[in-house]
Design an enzyme around this catalytic site. Structure first.
Site, PDB file in Angstrom:
ATOM      1  N   TYR A 192       0.839  -1.203   0.000  1.00  0.00           N
ATOM      2  CA  TYR A 192       0.000   0.000   0.000  1.00  0.00           C
ATOM      3  C   TYR A 192       0.873   1.252   0.000  1.00  0.00           C
ATOM      4  CZ  TYR A 192      -3.919  -3.064   1.281  1.00  0.00           C
ATOM      5  OH  TYR A 192      -4.866  -4.037   1.291  1.00  0.00           O
TER       6      TYR A 192
ATOM      7  N   GLU B 107       2.034  13.927  -9.205  1.00  0.00           N
ATOM      8  CA  GLU B 107       2.378  15.228  -8.618  1.00  0.00           C
ATOM      9  C   GLU B 107       3.711  15.754  -9.155  1.00  0.00           C
ATOM     10  OE1 GLU B 107       0.760  17.327  -6.422  1.00  0.00           O
ATOM     11  OE2 GLU B 107      -0.979  16.051  -6.769  1.00  0.00           O
TER      12      GLU B 107
ATOM     13  N   GLU C 214       5.783  17.100   1.351  1.00  0.00           N
ATOM     14  CA  GLU C 214       5.141  17.140   0.034  1.00  0.00           C
ATOM     15  C   GLU C 214       4.017  16.098  -0.034  1.00  0.00           C
ATOM     16  OE1 GLU C 214       5.941  19.354  -2.627  1.00  0.00           O
ATOM     17  OE2 GLU C 214       4.045  18.513  -3.298  1.00  0.00           O
TER      18      GLU C 214
ATOM     19  N   GLU D  43      -4.552  18.113   0.017  1.00  0.00           N
ATOM     20  CA  GLU D  43      -5.251  18.564  -1.198  1.00  0.00           C
ATOM     21  C   GLU D  43      -6.326  17.559  -1.622  1.00  0.00           C
ATOM     22  OE1 GLU D  43      -1.520  21.030  -3.201  1.00  0.00           O
ATOM     23  OE2 GLU D  43      -2.343  19.289  -4.246  1.00  0.00           O
TER      24      GLU D  43
ATOM     25  N   LYS E  84      -5.444  24.303   2.610  1.00  0.00           N
ATOM     26  CA  LYS E  84      -4.473  23.985   1.548  1.00  0.00           C
ATOM     27  C   LYS E  84      -3.271  24.937   1.587  1.00  0.00           C
ATOM     28  CE  LYS E  84      -7.413  21.829  -1.916  1.00  0.00           C
ATOM     29  NZ  LYS E  84      -7.834  21.886  -3.337  1.00  0.00           N
ATOM     30  N   ASP E  85      -3.556  26.217   1.842  1.00  0.00           N
ATOM     31  CA  ASP E  85      -2.453  27.199   1.903  1.00  0.00           C
ATOM     32  C   ASP E  85      -1.474  26.853   3.028  1.00  0.00           C
ATOM     33  OD1 ASP E  85      -3.595  28.577  -0.159  1.00  0.00           O
ATOM     34  OD2 ASP E  85      -4.328  30.258   1.050  1.00  0.00           O
TER      35      ASP E  85
HETATM   36  N1  ATP Z   1     -11.938  24.417  -2.420  1.00  0.00           N
HETATM   37  C1  ATP Z   1     -11.204  25.528  -2.388  1.00  0.00           C
HETATM   38  N2  ATP Z   1     -11.692  26.650  -1.820  1.00  0.00           N
HETATM   39  C2  ATP Z   1     -10.964  27.792  -1.774  1.00  0.00           C
HETATM   40  N3  ATP Z   1      -9.709  27.913  -2.260  1.00  0.00           N
HETATM   41  C3  ATP Z   1      -9.157  26.833  -2.821  1.00  0.00           C
HETATM   42  C4  ATP Z   1      -9.854  25.592  -2.925  1.00  0.00           C
HETATM   43  N4  ATP Z   1      -9.056  24.692  -3.558  1.00  0.00           N
HETATM   44  C5  ATP Z   1      -7.911  25.345  -3.805  1.00  0.00           C
HETATM   45  N5  ATP Z   1      -7.950  26.604  -3.371  1.00  0.00           N
HETATM   46  C6  ATP Z   1      -6.839  27.615  -3.446  1.00  0.00           C
HETATM   47  O1  ATP Z   1      -5.996  27.260  -4.533  1.00  0.00           O
HETATM   48  C7  ATP Z   1      -4.679  26.920  -4.053  1.00  0.00           C
HETATM   49  C8  ATP Z   1      -4.142  25.757  -4.873  1.00  0.00           C
HETATM   50  O2  ATP Z   1      -4.923  24.613  -4.591  1.00  0.00           O
HETATM   51  P1  ATP Z   1      -4.837  23.284  -5.448  1.00  0.00           P
HETATM   52  O3  ATP Z   1      -5.634  22.215  -4.810  1.00  0.00           O
HETATM   53  O4  ATP Z   1      -5.170  23.631  -6.859  1.00  0.00           O
HETATM   54  O5  ATP Z   1      -3.331  22.945  -5.280  1.00  0.00           O
HETATM   55  P2  ATP Z   1      -2.282  22.753  -6.451  1.00  0.00           P
HETATM   56  O6  ATP Z   1      -2.172  24.004  -7.261  1.00  0.00           O
HETATM   57  O7  ATP Z   1      -2.671  21.493  -7.136  1.00  0.00           O
HETATM   58  O8  ATP Z   1      -1.003  22.589  -5.556  1.00  0.00           O
HETATM   59  P3  ATP Z   1       0.265  21.724  -5.889  1.00  0.00           P
HETATM   60  O9  ATP Z   1       0.921  22.455  -7.029  1.00  0.00           O
HETATM   61  O10 ATP Z   1       1.053  21.760  -4.591  1.00  0.00           O
HETATM   62  O11 ATP Z   1      -0.225  20.345  -6.231  1.00  0.00           O
HETATM   63  C9  ATP Z   1      -4.881  26.584  -2.568  1.00  0.00           C
HETATM   64  O12 ATP Z   1      -3.680  26.757  -1.831  1.00  0.00           O
HETATM   65  C10 ATP Z   1      -5.976  27.554  -2.188  1.00  0.00           C
HETATM   66  O13 ATP Z   1      -5.458  28.855  -1.944  1.00  0.00           O
END
Ligand code: ATP
Length: 126
Positions: free
Chosen positions: A18, A30, A71, A78, A96-97
């Protein structure tokens, strides 16, 4: 969890499969994880080339583990938020931030360790 021939739940050996599955998925899906993996390979190769000492190896290896683990936790956060809260929300965005911030701290730490360990080695051969 898998079952044995008597239908009992078994754990031995399964956990690694797993875990490997999770690592493989993260690597394939990723982009940031792949970038960190490549950076880790470069750091390991540089350590071999410059024959860094055991304490330096410990610092480099811990930094690599720190970045890779944060990471992966960021990826989990996420995926979890996309699953639990697919709509836009202030809380989901903030969660997420914060997870992304943890990766940034780990990466900055690793860069600092890399500079402390490798810059003197590089300067010494110039
Ligand atoms: N459901 C949500 N509601 C509000 N803001 C969001 C949401 N999903 C994402 N975000 C905003 O968008 C940003 C990026 O989120 P996302 O899930 O797209 O990550 P990512 O760009 O895929 O990151 P990584 O490059 O690390 O994989 C978050 O940090 C947040 O600020």
């Amino acid at each position: 969890m898998a079952s044995d021939s008597n239908g009992k739940k078994t754990k031995s050996g399964i956990g690694f499969r797993y875990a490997w599955n999770g690592l493989r998925w993260t690597f394939l899906e990723e982009r940031n994880f792949r970038i960190h993996t490549i950076a880790a390979i470069i750091a390991l190769a540089t350590g071999v080339i410059f024959r860094i000492d055991p304490a330096e190896w410990a610092a480099v290896l811990l930094s690599i583990g720190f970045v890779i683990v944060t990471e992966m936790i960021n990826t989990v956060v996420e995926l979890m938020m996309d699953h639990l809260s697919p709509e836009q929300s202030k809380a989901a965005g903030l969660i997420k931030d914060i997870a992304a911030g943890a990766v940034l701290i780990a990466a900055i730490t690793a860069i600092c360790v890399g500079m402390v360990v490798f810059v003197p080695e590089i300067i010494s051969v110039l």
